[in-house]
Motif scaffolding. Sequence first.
Motif, PDB file in Angstrom:
ATOM      1  N   SER A   1     -76.807  -6.708   8.901  1.00  0.00           N
ATOM      2  CA  SER A   1     -76.473  -7.477  10.104  1.00  0.00           C
ATOM      3  C   SER A   1     -75.389  -6.765  10.918  1.00  0.00           C
ATOM      4  O   SER A   1     -75.452  -6.710  12.150  1.00  0.00           O
ATOM      5  CB  SER A   1     -75.997  -8.883   9.723  1.00  0.00           C
TER       6      SER A   1
ATOM      7  N   ILE B   1     -76.909  -3.758  12.666  1.00  0.00           N
ATOM      8  CA  ILE B   1     -77.731  -4.173  13.807  1.00  0.00           C
ATOM      9  C   ILE B   1     -76.857  -4.461  15.017  1.00  0.00           C
ATOM     10  O   ILE B   1     -77.199  -4.126  16.153  1.00  0.00           O
ATOM     11  CB  ILE B   1     -78.588  -5.399  13.428  1.00  0.00           C
TER      12      ILE B   1
ATOM     13  N   ARG C   1     -81.693  -2.935  16.542  1.00  0.00           N
ATOM     14  CA  ARG C   1     -82.621  -3.234  15.459  1.00  0.00           C
ATOM     15  C   ARG C   1     -83.636  -2.114  15.210  1.00  0.00           C
ATOM     16  O   ARG C   1     -84.514  -2.250  14.370  1.00  0.00           O
ATOM     17  CB  ARG C   1     -83.366  -4.547  15.761  1.00  0.00           C
TER      18      ARG C   1
ATOM     19  N   LEU D   1     -81.110   2.557  12.414  1.00  0.00           N
ATOM     20  CA  LEU D   1     -80.477   1.909  11.266  1.00  0.00           C
ATOM     21  C   LEU D   1     -80.512   2.815  10.041  1.00  0.00           C
ATOM     22  O   LEU D   1     -79.529   2.924   9.302  1.00  0.00           O
ATOM     23  CB  LEU D   1     -81.186   0.579  10.958  1.00  0.00           C
TER      24      LEU D   1
ATOM     25  N   LEU E   1     -85.233  -5.364   6.243  1.00  0.00           N
ATOM     26  CA  LEU E   1     -85.396  -6.206   7.433  1.00  0.00           C
ATOM     27  C   LEU E   1     -86.371  -7.337   7.154  1.00  0.00           C
ATOM     28  O   LEU E   1     -86.152  -8.488   7.554  1.00  0.00           O
ATOM     29  CB  LEU E   1     -85.878  -5.373   8.628  1.00  0.00           C
TER      30      LEU E   1
END
Length: 443
Positions: free
Chosen positions: A410, A413, A418, A423, A438
Amino acid sequence: MSTSAHTETDPKLPLQLTRLRRPAAVEWTDATGPHRVPVTGTMVLGSAEGVPLRVVDPRVSRFHAELTLDDGGLWLRDLGSTNGTWLDRVRVDRVRLEHEGRFTVGSLEVQVRFDAPAKVALWPQDRLGSLLGRSDAMRELFMQLTKVAASDASVLIHGETGTGKELVAQELHAASRRSSKPFVVVDCASLPENLLEAELFGHARGAFTGAVAARTGSIEAADGGTVFLDEVGELPLAMQPKLLRVLESKTVRRVGETEQRPVNVRFVCATHRDLEAMVAQGQFREDLFFRLAVLPLHVPPLRARPDDLELLLTHFLAGREGAPLDSVTKDLLRAQRWPGNVRQLRGFAERVAALGVERAVAMLKGAEPQKEPGRAAASTSANPLAIDLALPFKDLRERWIDHLEREYLSGLINQVGRNAGALADAAGLDRSYINRLLKKHEL
């Protein structure tokens, strides 16, 4: 989610016997000609022999993508393929298709088509043996389970931690023609590799230090019955070809012996891991996966079936002390994510019986109840890592790991967005592993 007209769990309400689902099919043309295949449940698309949706194209990975049909449409998920899965010229990791359209794998276009909604049969009761559920999702699982029980083919049960995969396996065995024979459980995650081999296959006297007597392994001990391999995704790579030989030859060789002993068992396996992605990454043998996942079953998480909450709580609290739950508490429970699923709900019921509803709800929310007037109020900050000594260590460890994964991801992100590639770069992880996280945490 349920498509039933009834969303409450009042046992006096009649149960719907069917649900509606839009059938879907995928179409493509490759070097072998045109193909049209209906999508049922979860199916892998790739170039490997044995995958349900096999396409012949050198640019398509062996385990390329996964399609999952649900009540509202079709989920498309890339499995870490080399050349990617593309929709409208955008490379996608996971996307929901609710209308007809096309996506691209390798050099092929795959057409998705939907038909008119059709009825799916549901189990007529809210229980099957020790399994409980009024939700459409669980009663569809019950119906699938009774059909699968009639076969001797291997079964792979997938579901999050605490969803009751072992109970599903037990009921599968109980409903089969092997029910009078042994049901033997092997936890693949709890034993080191050297002990796991002896546990599965047995050993001769003197086969290794400490083997003071010959021992029958779990597979041999289950002869005529069912072997349940819990958390089969944790099976070491070196062990996997040995298990595959047992499946193919229907014989077992004890450690320290040369004799092959015939066995007649059915294998039922369970995992919370993404085995398809593990196969794509070379972490799980492709041939073993196909032998174990002949008949797949999925146990939905508790957050996806809130209609079952009151039924399960009533069952766990039967004959025990504890104040009845008011409507506010019921709404709060339905809003919880329940990362520990039914196992966590059972723990909540234990606390209700021991401490009362108010304290149990406060502990569930990660906060202490308010102090009496005149005293300082307790902290209301969330504390998801509270040490719950009522939980087995394995479950508590998984809760900590889940919390770490979700909070870390989180935070990333918020920093980089996203995009799975970004990531993965920021976390120093494989892109396909990021995709699994995810999906797991619904981020």
